[in-house]
Design a protein around this motif. Structure first.
Motif, PDB file in Angstrom:
ATOM      1  N   ASN A  16       0.812  -1.208   0.000  1.00 41.75           N
ATOM      2  CA  ASN A  16       0.000   0.000   0.000  1.00 41.75           C
ATOM      3  C   ASN A  16       0.850   1.265   0.000  1.00 41.75           C
ATOM      4  N   THR A  17       1.986   1.210   0.702  1.00 46.15           N
ATOM      5  CA  THR A  17       2.912   2.355   0.686  1.00 46.15           C
ATOM      6  C   THR A  17       3.419   2.600  -0.729  1.00 46.15           C
ATOM      7  N   THR A  39      -6.904   5.305  -5.380  1.00 48.12           N
ATOM      8  CA  THR A  39      -6.318   4.003  -5.061  1.00 48.12           C
ATOM      9  C   THR A  39      -7.327   3.015  -4.498  1.00 48.12           C
ATOM     10  N   GLY A  40      -8.459   3.523  -3.975  1.00 47.89           N
ATOM     11  CA  GLY A  40      -9.429   2.647  -3.329  1.00 47.89           C
ATOM     12  C   GLY A  40      -9.081   2.332  -1.892  1.00 47.89           C
ATOM     13  N   LEU A  41      -7.966   2.871  -1.379  1.00 45.31           N
ATOM     14  CA  LEU A  41      -7.598   2.686   0.027  1.00 45.31           C
ATOM     15  C   LEU A  41      -8.432   3.628   0.891  1.00 45.31           C
ATOM     16  N   ASN A  42      -8.785   3.186   2.100  1.00 47.74           N
ATOM     17  CA  ASN A  42      -9.607   4.068   2.929  1.00 47.74           C
ATOM     18  C   ASN A  42      -8.780   5.247   3.453  1.00 47.74           C
ATOM     19  N   LYS A  43      -9.487   6.298   3.869  1.00 48.41           N
ATOM     20  CA  LYS A  43      -8.818   7.558   4.207  1.00 48.41           C
ATOM     21  C   LYS A  43      -7.875   7.411   5.397  1.00 48.41           C
ATOM     22  N   ALA A  44      -8.251   6.606   6.372  1.00 45.30           N
ATOM     23  CA  ALA A  44      -7.387   6.427   7.549  1.00 45.30           C
ATOM     24  C   ALA A  44      -6.068   5.761   7.156  1.00 45.30           C
ATOM     25  N   THR A  45      -6.160   4.750   6.293  1.00 45.84           N
ATOM     26  CA  THR A  45      -4.952   4.061   5.815  1.00 45.84           C
ATOM     27  C   THR A  45      -4.064   5.031   5.036  1.00 45.84           C
ATOM     28  N   VAL A  46      -4.668   5.796   4.135  1.00 47.84           N
ATOM     29  CA  VAL A  46      -3.904   6.766   3.345  1.00 47.84           C
ATOM     30  C   VAL A  46      -3.216   7.777   4.251  1.00 47.84           C
ATOM     31  N   SER A  47      -3.933   8.310   5.237  1.00 44.55           N
ATOM     32  CA  SER A  47      -3.351   9.309   6.137  1.00 44.55           C
ATOM     33  C   SER A  47      -2.147   8.742   6.883  1.00 44.55           C
ATOM     34  N   SER A  48      -2.258   7.493   7.338  1.00 41.06           N
ATOM     35  CA  SER A  48      -1.156   6.853   8.059  1.00 41.06           C
ATOM     36  C   SER A  48       0.054   6.650   7.153  1.00 41.06           C
ATOM     37  N   LEU A  49      -0.200   6.157   5.931  1.00 43.03           N
ATOM     38  CA  LEU A  49       0.903   5.905   4.995  1.00 43.03           C
ATOM     39  C   LEU A  49       1.560   7.210   4.546  1.00 43.03           C
TER      40      LEU A  49
END
Length: 388
Positions: A16-17, A39-49
């Motif tokens: 994901n990174t 990307t279809g990644l959720n916002k929390a995941t994106v913010s963390s990455l």
């Protein structure tokens, strides 16, 4: 020992990174919300990455963007100044070097003439060029991330120059020699492959699916890109089309064959014929052609025709979208283009020719050095994405 679930989670995070970093590199400036959408990644995941990438100094915030009704989003950029790459084009009669940022933009360049092919003479000049470029590098978190080198010969996966006939080198472990000296990752490939990558990434080959890059210097090499990927063949050594025979009983070549294409259509072939006219270098010939010197114009046209013969063979075999002529002979475009185009049109199968174009390198004689720097950048980003 890590559990399988923990290992899987770490692998997913790396993947994901890589997706987030690639998206930012390709499309910045963009916001976290836009990355999530694309990307279809959720916002929390994106913010963390994204925070991890900011902490790693690879991504920077660039102030607010346009609001779509609420609070203005913070836009993100790839930090192209996080590190620098060195690209080297080791030619038969020159060394060309560049220092680039992580987006491939050239900051510094150097070029010097080679008067000898002896390894013990060339190696100190090569290392001095690299040291000079390193000394010009601005401060950055990652420093020099890698050195990429294009060479006119067959290169192994380990970066050993197996055979470079025009340099008269065999079994030269250049990659390990330079890595020991500089303690920096080194990538070595055939110069025409590097040129193909340079034109695909930064030049005339952008967004073209099937392309053949023809490097016309002292010899001729070709970089073959099919379905947007560099084609290297079963043993990794494809692209030696300069050693296609175009004259059954022709002149002997240093490669051991005879009648090779590069004996009739390269800079070396041009200079051999120009010696009878009193010229000894390409610059003087280009100046004479620009001045309308008829004998020189005839000579360039003859070289253009010979180039066209080989290109027609390439087109009939590979059916590419484009053939790109690069390296030093691309500087003679004004005086060889007509002959090249006419010869290719006459000798190519109509079905192959109808949608095919012959272009000249957008990067002129810098295709290989830019491609070599791209190798270094790409290797670095690959290590980042893998978490090495």
């Amino acid at each position: 020992m890590k559990s399988k679930a923990t290992g899987d989670l770490a692998m997913i995070k790396k993947m994901n990174t890589a997706i987030v970093l690639d998206t930012i590199i390709a499309q910045a400036p963009l916001s976290r919300a836009q990355i999530s959408e694309q990307t279809g990644l959720n916002k929390a995941t994106v913010s963390s990455l994204v925070q991890d990438l900011i902490d790693s100094r690879l991504v920077v915030e660039n102030g607010p963007g346009q609001s779509s009704g609420g609070r203005k989003p913070v836009m993100l950029l790839f930090n192209s100044s996080a590190g620098y790459a060195i690209g080297i084009d080791l030619g038969v009669n020159y060394i060309r070097g560049v220092l680039t940022d992580l987006e491939g933009s050239v900051l510094q360049e150097r070029e010097l003439a080679l008067q000898t092919h002896q390894l013990h003479d060339v190696l100190p000049l090569l290392t001095a060029c690299i040291k000079d470029l390193i000394s010009l590098m601005p401060d950055s978190p990652y420093g020099v991330v890698g050195i990429g080198i294009g060479v006119p010969g067959i290169v192994s996966d380990q970066g050993t120059i197996l055979f470079a006939p025009n340099l008269e080198w065999q079994e030269v472990p250049l990659q390990s020699m330079l890595q020991q000296q500089f303690n920096i990752p080194v990538t070595i490939d055939n110069e025409a492959n590097a040129g193909a990558q340079g034109e695909q990434k930064y030049g005339a080959g952008r967004n073209i699916t099937h392309q053949i890059y023809v490097s016309v210097g002292i010899g001729i090499g070709t970089g073959i890109i099919l379905n947007r990927e560099l084609y290297k063949g079963a043993s990794g050594f494809s692209g030696e089309l300069g050693h296609l025979s175009i004259d059954l009983n022709g002149k002997p070549c240093r490669c051991g064959n005879q009648g090779c294409w590069e004996l009739y259509a390269s800079e070396n072939a041009l200079l051999e014929q120009a010696a009878e006219l009193g010229y000894s270098d390409l610059d003087a010939l280009l100046a004479a052609a620009a001045a309308g010197e008829e004998a020189v114009l005839v000579l360039f046209r003859r070289i253009g025709e010979c180039l066209g013969v080989g290109i027609a063979n390439i087109v009939n075999v590979f059916n590419p979208d484009v053939v790109i002529i690069g390296n030093r002979m691309s500087r003679a475009e004004a005086w060889i283009n007509e002959a090249v185009q006419e010869t290719v049109a006459r000798r190519t199968l109509p079905q192959h020719f109808s949608r095919m174009r012959v272009l000249f390198a957008e990067l002129s004689d810098q295709s290989a050095v830019r491609g070599a720097a791209y190798y270094a950048i790409n290797q670095f980003l690959g290590r980042i994405k893998r978490g090495d």
